[in-house]
Scaffold this motif. Sequence first.
Motif, mmCIF file in Angstrom:
data_model
loop_
_atom_site.group_PDB
_atom_site.id
_atom_site.type_symbol
_atom_site.label_atom_id
_atom_site.label_comp_id
_atom_site.label_asym_id
_atom_site.label_seq_id
_atom_site.Cartn_x
_atom_site.Cartn_y
_atom_site.Cartn_z
ATOM 1 N N CYS A 266 3.764 -3.303 7.296
ATOM 2 C CA CYS A 266 3.346 -2.269 6.354
ATOM 3 C C CYS A 266 2.140 -1.597 6.991
ATOM 4 O O CYS A 266 1.050 -2.178 7.036
ATOM 5 N N GLY A 267 2.347 -0.393 7.521
ATOM 6 C CA GLY A 267 1.313 0.209 8.337
ATOM 7 C C GLY A 267 1.082 -0.656 9.563
ATOM 8 O O GLY A 267 2.022 -1.011 10.267
ATOM 9 N N GLY B 28 5.680 0.748 -4.003
ATOM 10 C CA GLY B 28 4.517 1.409 -3.437
ATOM 11 C C GLY B 28 4.795 1.970 -2.063
ATOM 12 O O GLY B 28 4.967 3.174 -1.889
ATOM 13 N N SER B 29 4.819 1.131 -1.059
ATOM 14 C CA SER B 29 4.990 1.565 0.322
ATOM 15 C C SER B 29 6.381 2.145 0.559
ATOM 16 O O SER B 29 7.391 1.518 0.229
ATOM 17 N N HIS C 148 0.822 -1.208 0.000
ATOM 18 C CA HIS C 148 0.000 0.000 0.000
ATOM 19 C C HIS C 148 0.861 1.265 0.000
ATOM 20 O O HIS C 148 1.674 1.486 0.901
ATOM 21 N N ARG C 149 0.624 2.110 -0.980
ATOM 22 C CA ARG C 149 1.427 3.332 -1.129
ATOM 23 C C ARG C 149 1.249 4.300 0.039
ATOM 24 O O ARG C 149 2.160 5.070 0.371
ATOM 25 N N GLY C 150 0.101 4.261 0.669
ATOM 26 C CA GLY C 150 -0.167 5.198 1.750
ATOM 27 C C GLY C 150 0.261 4.711 3.120
ATOM 28 O O GLY C 150 -0.024 5.372 4.127
ATOM 29 N N ARG C 151 0.951 3.569 3.196
ATOM 30 C CA ARG C 151 1.386 3.026 4.479
ATOM 31 C C ARG C 151 2.897 2.812 4.459
ATOM 32 O O ARG C 151 3.433 2.283 3.484
ATOM 33 N N THR C 152 3.552 3.171 5.521
ATOM 34 C CA THR C 152 5.000 3.034 5.605
ATOM 35 C C THR C 152 5.387 1.635 6.079
ATOM 36 O O THR C 152 4.751 1.080 6.988
#
Length: 224
Positions: free
Chosen positions: A119-120, A157-158, A105-109
Amino acid sequence: MTARNSAAVQAAQLRADARRGVWQRLLAALGVRTGRVRRADAVAARWEHGAAGEAETARLVAALASQGWHIRHDLRMPGSRANLDHLLVSPCGTAVVVGDTKHWHRGRTTAMVVGRVHCGEDDRQDQVDAVARYAARVTRALNLPGVVVWPLLIVHGSPIAGGRLEARAPDWDGVVHVLGPARLLPTLAAAPKVHDPARAAAVAARVDRVLTPYIPGPRRVRWP
């Protein structure tokens, strides 16, 4: 040469299987997507997402060929039905890189949380453990004393906290590097600078003998 990409093949097969049969083809021609087709398309989209990441990794590492690296993609995993996304032999012939590409997920580090890769909020340590198992199997299959196998988890992404993580996995004596595409080539450039073309070619020939191209078998979805 275009890199093999079995994930893309699996996605195409899922879509085709869902539309198999006269009735399904007729509905498809009319622009009607049945529940069966929608479910298959959703699964296929996830495969295609992964395939895009694998293709991008393959594109990046292709630049290393001119520097003496031997590069392979989509190989059959020894003793498993899984496949190796990427395998590279260093120009010095003393290192083999086993790379597994993921698209998170691109929005999660992606970060370390109590010694485990997340990941998130999602625990992704199983992916670290998997690439370590792949590296262990490759080590046993190649059986080349003096050649170090190096596992990499390449995350698209992430964003990666700190740019790169060094994770641990059970039964693996060493680290699994978790990194994004921007850090991939700089990390590989840390391999020994000495070139030994004959030794590298011999290791690559061994790889080609024991790690055959991955050919996905028929994949059928059980429809409710």
